[in-house]
Every structure is written in structure tokens, then in C-alpha cells.
Design a protein around this motif. Structure first.
Motif, PDB file in Angstrom:
ATOM      1  N   ALA A 141      60.736 -22.601  38.323  1.00 51.03           N
ATOM      2  CA  ALA A 141      61.572 -22.711  39.521  1.00 51.03           C
ATOM      3  C   ALA A 141      62.915 -22.010  39.318  1.00 51.03           C
ATOM      4  CB  ALA A 141      61.791 -24.185  39.867  1.00 51.03           C
ATOM      5  N   THR A 168      64.445 -18.920  41.459  1.00 49.76           N
ATOM      6  CA  THR A 168      65.768 -19.059  42.071  1.00 49.76           C
ATOM      7  C   THR A 168      66.640 -17.851  41.759  1.00 49.76           C
ATOM      8  OG1 THR A 168      65.666 -21.468  41.935  1.00 49.76           O
ATOM      9  CG2 THR A 168      67.850 -20.484  42.135  1.00 49.76           C
ATOM     10  N   TYR A 207      68.153 -15.238  44.596  1.00 52.33           N
ATOM     11  CA  TYR A 207      69.610 -15.167  44.789  1.00 52.33           C
ATOM     12  C   TYR A 207      70.239 -14.019  44.004  1.00 52.33           C
ATOM     13  CZ  TYR A 207      69.271 -19.770  46.966  1.00 52.33           C
ATOM     14  OH  TYR A 207      68.958 -20.812  47.811  1.00 52.33           O
ATOM     15  N   LEU A 244      66.538 -28.054  49.617  1.00 50.55           N
ATOM     16  CA  LEU A 244      66.068 -26.724  49.237  1.00 50.55           C
ATOM     17  C   LEU A 244      65.828 -25.848  50.469  1.00 50.55           C
ATOM     18  CD1 LEU A 244      65.292 -24.959  46.839  1.00 50.55           C
ATOM     19  CD2 LEU A 244      62.955 -25.832  47.028  1.00 50.55           C
ATOM     20  N   SER A 296      67.837 -22.434  51.363  1.00 51.59           N
ATOM     21  CA  SER A 296      67.117 -21.195  51.685  1.00 51.59           C
ATOM     22  C   SER A 296      67.599 -20.610  53.012  1.00 51.59           C
ATOM     23  CB  SER A 296      65.609 -21.465  51.750  1.00 51.59           C
ATOM     24  OG  SER A 296      65.132 -21.933  50.508  1.00 51.59           O
ATOM     25  N   PHE A 352      73.245 -20.946  46.339  1.00 52.29           N
ATOM     26  CA  PHE A 352      72.707 -21.021  44.979  1.00 52.29           C
ATOM     27  C   PHE A 352      73.034 -22.375  44.341  1.00 52.29           C
ATOM     28  CE2 PHE A 352      73.390 -20.278  40.369  1.00 52.29           C
ATOM     29  CZ  PHE A 352      72.088 -19.969  40.010  1.00 52.29           C
ATOM     30  N   CYS A 407      70.902 -24.945  45.884  1.00 51.87           N
ATOM     31  CA  CYS A 407      69.547 -24.814  45.366  1.00 51.87           C
ATOM     32  C   CYS A 407      69.421 -25.488  44.001  1.00 51.87           C
ATOM     33  CB  CYS A 407      69.173 -23.340  45.283  1.00 51.87           C
ATOM     34  SG  CYS A 407      67.478 -23.038  44.736  1.00 51.87           S
ATOM     35  N   LEU A 408      70.420 -25.307  43.135  1.00 54.59           N
ATOM     36  CA  LEU A 408      70.395 -25.973  41.829  1.00 54.59           C
ATOM     37  C   LEU A 408      70.373 -27.491  42.000  1.00 54.59           C
ATOM     38  CD1 LEU A 408      72.927 -23.854  39.718  1.00 54.59           C
ATOM     39  CD2 LEU A 408      70.429 -23.723  39.721  1.00 54.59           C
ATOM     40  N   LEU A 458      66.915 -28.557  43.094  1.00 59.92           N
ATOM     41  CA  LEU A 458      65.935 -28.550  42.003  1.00 59.92           C
ATOM     42  C   LEU A 458      66.131 -29.741  41.074  1.00 59.92           C
ATOM     43  CD1 LEU A 458      65.744 -24.757  41.076  1.00 59.92           C
ATOM     44  CD2 LEU A 458      64.163 -26.114  42.456  1.00 59.92           C
ATOM     45  N   LEU A 490      60.629 -21.622  47.120  1.00 54.38           N
ATOM     46  CA  LEU A 490      61.448 -20.601  46.465  1.00 54.38           C
ATOM     47  C   LEU A 490      60.797 -19.227  46.572  1.00 54.38           C
ATOM     48  CD1 LEU A 490      62.515 -22.599  43.283  1.00 54.38           C
ATOM     49  CD2 LEU A 490      64.029 -21.778  45.094  1.00 54.38           C
TER      50      LEU A 490
END
Length: 505
Positions: free
Chosen positions: A8, A12, A16, A69, A73, A92, A95-96, A99, A305
Motif C-alpha cells: 500500500a 501511495t 502522489y 482514503l 484520493s 498524502f 492517505c497515510l 492507511l 490506491l
């Protein structure tokens, strides 16, 4: 789970990548953000210090991570559509966080939240925001520096960003705005506030105090340069000594932060300063056991992703709508009594601006009036290519911004709009600049509004074309700025209506 998380993470980075490379480029080229290279390392160190808590907190995934997520996106696609990279970079971080939720749930996110929050200080502000902050801090630091000099009984006169000492005119340029101290000091203030073993209000106050400390100490630096010039000559204002003074002031800012902690302790428990700074003891919460692979949220995060990465690629390859237009090279070089001599930008400058078409010409009339007309057209403002704000370019040319305001203008056909009115100075020369953005049928002065319309038009109209229009006229000796205003507005009555065929609605 480790394999799923690593996969993942790779997806990512791929999705990004454009925003991340732009981030590193800003760290490399702007001294204000050069500390950005260290912040991810500090975040990793904080995570390593919490490794036992991380292990204890790893448990059942939170399916809300998938919702986050999807949101990240969507923000990623908006950033790619509009070339507003700060959206990609914040996406970003979201997104972290998503996850982490998918990996180990809210307990794991709680343990990782502060190292993630620290990464915010590695993300540069947009160029046009930087320029707004820079010239305002220049003016404020100049005013405070002059007040200090007058308090020391030194005769001084302030005009905009220029401090006149009689024997020397000290220019408070962009490098003296204080941003080179402010951004690193904010990061340090956040970290020290976290390490401070004190009530929450003291931690917050310590962090917020980095702003007035920076402004005050930068003003003191300017005043110190003025004192050195007054006593030992103009050689004190340039070269190594000037940069050395900068390092001294930054260290003084750090000393003031430590003094603030000492003051807190004098008013409170009176502990030694070095004992009140320590890593908090973070413990895990014994999260529930994670489910099997087939039911794990990370298995659903991977296709999201992958879809985001493919969508970013498709956005980059999507053909925008481009309307027919006349090239700016066909813009008339005679507008009634105004006659122009056209010029060209240097090849290197053209390449760095990334524009598709432009015209730059000096229009003159018989009474000696001069107006420089510059129009830069961009067929697409994606992929980071957009008009450079004059507030960024003007200081780069050695000019100082001494005044910035909005100026309403009414054309002969009754149309009214606002332009940015900028007074600039370099030595004894003064100029008046008008600029605005022609953006898909709108005339916009506000650069935040320009970015907003760029975002909405890219999504709703599949267009991101537009132009920057800039008019510049010298302010003659003993001439009032109002006379230069009238000159530019007279020229606009003739030139602006002719832009329509070159910059389509």
C-alpha cells in the motif's frame, strides 16, 4: 499485514509522486523550507521511540480508514487537475492516516498522530501566499527596526521598505522578511512544545510565541545592521557579516524559547529547564486482535490506491478544451497616440515561465509617457504551470514593494473590475504596476479567488487556460502617483477591450 502495508505504501508513493517531487524541489530551492529534509527524519525518530506503543496498539482495522482514503484520493485528483500541489501534499498526509486506520484502527492512529502532524511543517505554502507574507513582514520588520534605531537616537527615515540613514539607504529585501526564521522556528516550537512537561496552555503558548519572537528578532537584526552602517560604514550591510548576523539572530530566537520555558518554571514548579523537556511516555491500549487477510481493510485499500494512481495518469493525459484565439504577437503595436516597440524575453526566462504565448512591449506617446505592457497566456495551467505572481517576480528583479492595494477601474463600455495596484522602488527609481488575471471570461485581482476558479473550471468546464496582464509605468521625478494611475487607466481604455480575441472567454 506488513506485506500488505508495504505494498500500500508503494502504491501511495506512485499515486502522489508528482506532489512529492515538487515538495522536494521546494526544499532544495527555497532556503525558507530547507529544513523540510529533516522533518520526515524527526517523524521517523518519534515513531521509533514509540515502537513498543505501536506494537501494543496494533489491532482491528477501522473501516472508516477506507472512507478517509476515498477523501484523500478525491483531494489528490483535485490537486492534479488544478496543479495546486499543496492539495496533493495534504492529501498524502490524509492517505497515510487512512492507511494507519486500515492497518491497526484508531488506537494505532492515536499513537502515530503527532509524528504525522509534524509532517505538516514540511509542506511549503503556495508561492503567492509566501509572497503576500514576505512583503508584509518586510514592511512590519522595517517599521519596528526604524523604531529601535530612533530609540537609539539615530536619525533615520523610512519610505516603504527603504530605511534612509543619510549616508546609506538600507533596503529590506525579501531575504530580510524573516520567513527564513519563521518556518523553521515554527517547526521547532511545535516539537519543543510537545516535549515540554507542562500544562497544555503553556505548550500552545510556546508554539504560538514563535511568530512574535521571529518578527521582533528580525526587526532587531535590521536595526543592528543600521547601527553597524552608522558607525563603521556601508560595508557592514553586505557579505558574510550580513549572513552571520542572520545565524546569530536565529540562535537568539531559540534562546528566547528557552527563556520562555524558564519563565514558565519560575512562575510554577521551579524545575531546572533541562528537566522539563522530555519525551512523553506513550503507551498502547491493547487493541483487539486483527482479522484475517481476507477480511482486512488493507485488502480493500489496495484497489482504491491503484485506481487513484491510474486516475492521476488519466488526468495528466486528458485533453483540455482549447478555444480558437489570435496569437498575442498580433496584438496592435499602435493604440491611437500610443506607439510600441516590442521586445522578447530571454530564452531561459521563457522556458522557466512555461508560457504558451506572450507579448511584451513599451508603448510611448509624444509627451514622454511610457507604459510597459505584458500579457502572458497559458493554454493549460495543469502540472504546476501557471502565471507567476508579480509579487514573486518583482522582488526577484531587485525591486521593493512599498505599497499594495486593490484599484477599481471602469472601462469606457461601463465594465468595472479591480486590479492589483503595486508601488515599487529600486534606489531612486519608482514605478507603478497594475496587474490582474484574465481567466476564462473573468477579470480577477485576488489570487486566492483565481485559484478557486481554476479549481472549479478544471472540474466543471475542462478548462484551465488563462492569462496574466501586467502594466507598468515609471513615476517621474516629483510626479504624484495619482498621475501615474491616470496614465495607466488611459492606456487600459484602449488596450483591455482588444484582449478578448487573444484571451478567449
Amino acid at each position: 499485514m506488513t506485506v500488505l502495508f508495504m505494498l500500500a505504501a508503494l502504491l501511495t508513493i506512485g499515486a502522489y509522486w508528482g506532489g512529492l517531487t515538487e515538495l522536494v524541489a521546494r526544499w532544495s530551492t527555497q532556503e525558507e523550507y530547507s529544513h523540510g529534509f529533516f522533518i520526515p527524519l524527526i517523524s521517523l525518530w518519534l515513531l521509533w521511540q514509540r515502537r513498543e506503543a505501536l506494537s501494543d496498539s496494533l489491532g482491528a482495522p477501522a473501516w472508516s480508514g477506507l472512507l478517509l482514503l476515498f477523501g484523500a484520493s478525491g483531494l489528490l485528483l483535485l490537486g492534479e487537475l488544478t496543479a495546486i500541489f499543496i492539495l496533493v501534499q495534504y492529501a498524502f498526509l490524509l492517505c497515510l492516516a487512512a492507511l494507519i486506520l486500515c492497518l491497526g484502527g484508531t488506537a494505532l492512529l492515536r499513537v502515530t498522530l503527532l509524528p504525522l502532524a509534524l509532517l505538516i511543517f514540511a509542506i511549503p505554502l503556495p508561492y503567492f501566499v509566501d509572497s503576500q507574507l514576505s512583503w508584509r513582514l518586510q514592511l512590519l520588520s522595517s517599521q519596528l527596526g526604524v523604531a529601535i534605531l530612533r530609540g537609539l537616537d539615530i536619525s533615520v527615515f523610512l519610505e516603504g521598505n527603504v530605511i534612509d540613514l543619510g549616508t546609506y539607504r538600507l533596503q529590506v529585501v525579501e531575504a530580510c522578511s524573516g520567513l527564513r526564521y519563521l518556518y523553521p522556528l515554527l517547526s521547532i516550537g511545535f516539537l519543543v512544545g510537545y516535549l515540554l512537561r507542562a500544562p497544555r496552555w503553556q505548550q500552545v503558548l510556546l508554539f504560538l510565541s514563535t511568530i512574535p519572537i521571529t518578527v521582533l528578532m528580525n526587526s532587531l537584526r535590521i536595526a543592528m545592521v543600521g547601527v553597524l552602517v552608522e558607525r563603521w560604514g556601508i560595508g557592514m550591510a553586505d557579505g558574510f557579516l550580513h549572513y552571520f548576523e542572520g545565524w546569530i539572530i536565529f540562535l537568539a530566537c531559540l534562546a528566547l524559547l528557552m527563556a520562555e520555558i524558564w519563565l514558565f518554571e519560575r512562575l510554577g514548579r521551579r524545575r531546572p529547564v533541562l528537566t522539563v523537556l522530555a519525551l512523553p511516555n506513550v503507551t498502547g491500549r491493547g487493541a483487539a486482535r486483527a482479522p484475517r487477510y481476507s477480511k482486512h481493510a488493507l485488502t480493500y485499500a489496495l484497489p482504491v490506491l491503484l485506481l487513484a494512481g491510474v486516475s492521476v495518469k488519466q488526468v495528466g493525459e486528458r485533453e483540455e478544451i482549447r478555444l480558437d484565439r489570435l496569437p498575442l504577437s498580433a496584438f496592435p503595436l499602435q493604440l491611437e497616440e500610443w506607439r510600441a516597440s516590442e521586445s522578447r524575453l530571454e530564452t531561459q526566462v521563457e522556458s522557466s515561465l512555461g508560457l504558451d504565448d506572450y507579448v511584451i512591449a513599451d508603448y510611448r506617446r509624444d509627451n514622454g509617457d511610457i507604459v510597459n505592457f505584458y500579457a502572458a497566456y497559458y493554454g493549460s495551467q495543469r502540472k504546476g504551470i501557471s502565471p507567476h505572481s508579480p509579487q514573486v517576480c518583482i522582488p526577484g528583479g531587485g525591486w521593493l514593494i512599498t505599497g499594495l492595494a486593490r484599484q477599481p477601474v471602469t472601462l469606457g463600455n461601463g465594465q468595472s473590475f479591480a486590479v492589483n495596484r503595486v508601488l515599487i522602488q529600486r534606489g531612486e527609481q519608482r514605478q507603478l504596476v497594475y496587474y490582474w488575471f484574465e481567466q476564462r471570461g473573468r477579470r480577477i485581482a485576488n489570487e486566492y479567488s483565481m485559484k478557486w476558479y481554476l479549481l472549479t473550471d478544471a472540474v466543471m468546464r475542462n478548462r484551465s487556460d488563462g492569462a496574466l496582464i501586467r502594466l507598468t509605468t515609471p513615476i517621474k521625478a516629483f510626479e504624484a502617483p495619482a498621475t501615474a494611475d491616470q496614465r495607466l487607466q488611459d492606456f487600459m481604455q484602449l488596450s483591455v477591450p482588444r484582449l478578448a480575441v487573444h484571451v478567449p472567454d
